[in-house]
Design a protein around this motif. Sequence first.
Motif, PDB file in Angstrom:
ATOM      1  N   SER A   1       4.179  14.395  -5.489  1.00 17.29           N
ATOM      2  CA  SER A   1       5.301  13.894  -4.687  1.00 17.29           C
ATOM      3  C   SER A   1       6.594  14.229  -5.313  1.00 17.29           C
ATOM      4  O   SER A   1       6.786  14.141  -6.460  1.00 17.29           O
TER       5      SER A   1
ATOM      6  N   ASP B   1       0.808  -1.219   0.000  1.00 14.11           N
ATOM      7  CA  ASP B   1       0.000   0.000   0.000  1.00 14.11           C
ATOM      8  C   ASP B   1       0.845   1.274   0.000  1.00 14.11           C
ATOM      9  O   ASP B   1       0.471   2.276  -0.618  1.00 14.11           O
ATOM     10  N   ASP B   2       1.981   1.227   0.706  1.00 20.42           N
ATOM     11  CA  ASP B   2       2.855   2.412   0.725  1.00 20.42           C
ATOM     12  C   ASP B   2       3.350   2.732  -0.675  1.00 20.42           C
ATOM     13  O   ASP B   2       3.390   3.900  -1.078  1.00 20.42           O
TER      14      ASP B   2
ATOM     15  N   LYS C   1       1.838   1.877  -3.544  1.00 21.81           N
ATOM     16  CA  LYS C   1       0.694   2.333  -4.333  1.00 21.81           C
ATOM     17  C   LYS C   1       0.394   3.803  -4.065  1.00 21.81           C
ATOM     18  O   LYS C   1       0.174   4.591  -4.978  1.00 21.81           O
ATOM     19  N   LYS C   2       0.414   4.170  -2.787  1.00 26.25           N
ATOM     20  CA  LYS C   2       0.137   5.549  -2.403  1.00 26.25           C
ATOM     21  C   LYS C   2       1.208   6.487  -2.959  1.00 26.25           C
ATOM     22  O   LYS C   2       0.908   7.556  -3.498  1.00 26.25           O
ATOM     23  N   PHE C   3       2.479   6.065  -2.831  1.00 28.18           N
ATOM     24  CA  PHE C   3       3.577   6.883  -3.349  1.00 28.18           C
ATOM     25  C   PHE C   3       3.469   7.039  -4.861  1.00 28.18           C
ATOM     26  O   PHE C   3       3.598   8.141  -5.397  1.00 28.18           O
TER      27      PHE C   3
ATOM     28  N   SER D   1       0.881   6.772  -6.824  1.00 32.67           N
ATOM     29  CA  SER D   1      -0.264   7.593  -7.189  1.00 32.67           C
ATOM     30  C   SER D   1       0.084   9.076  -7.069  1.00 32.67           C
ATOM     31  O   SER D   1      -0.169   9.868  -7.982  1.00 32.67           O
ATOM     32  N   GLY D   2       0.652   9.434  -5.944  1.00 26.14           N
ATOM     33  CA  GLY D   2       1.031  10.835  -5.738  1.00 26.14           C
ATOM     34  C   GLY D   2       2.119  11.284  -6.704  1.00 26.14           C
ATOM     35  O   GLY D   2       2.073  12.395  -7.241  1.00 26.14           O
TER      36      GLY D   2
END
Length: 105
Positions: free
Chosen positions: A105, A91-92, A94-96, A98-99
């Motif tokens: 980011s 998940d980390d 995926k979140k990174f 995406s941003g």
Amino acid sequence: MSKRLSLIVASVALMFAVSSVHAADTKQPTASQQKLGDCAKQNKGKKGDDYKNGVKACMSGSTTAAPAKQTPQEKMKSCNVDANAKALKGDDRKKFMSGCLKGSS
């Protein structure tokens, strides 16, 4: 026998000459040559003016070495490299990603 001795001396002299020429060929690159090689590696895959501008910016130490507008493939590649460098998973990651792909980011 003197012909044999002179032949041996000539052979030894030739060996020294060849070894000194070989040693001159294996010099380490200068700092600027090394930097140019590193900049070329950083801009691998770019072509034409994008490559030239990227290497030029890298060599000058400019912080704007990346082009202002990246293609989606270049952006994905860049974000993947960053995520791998941070060793993100699940998940980390995926979140990174995406941003990063959105540009936040």
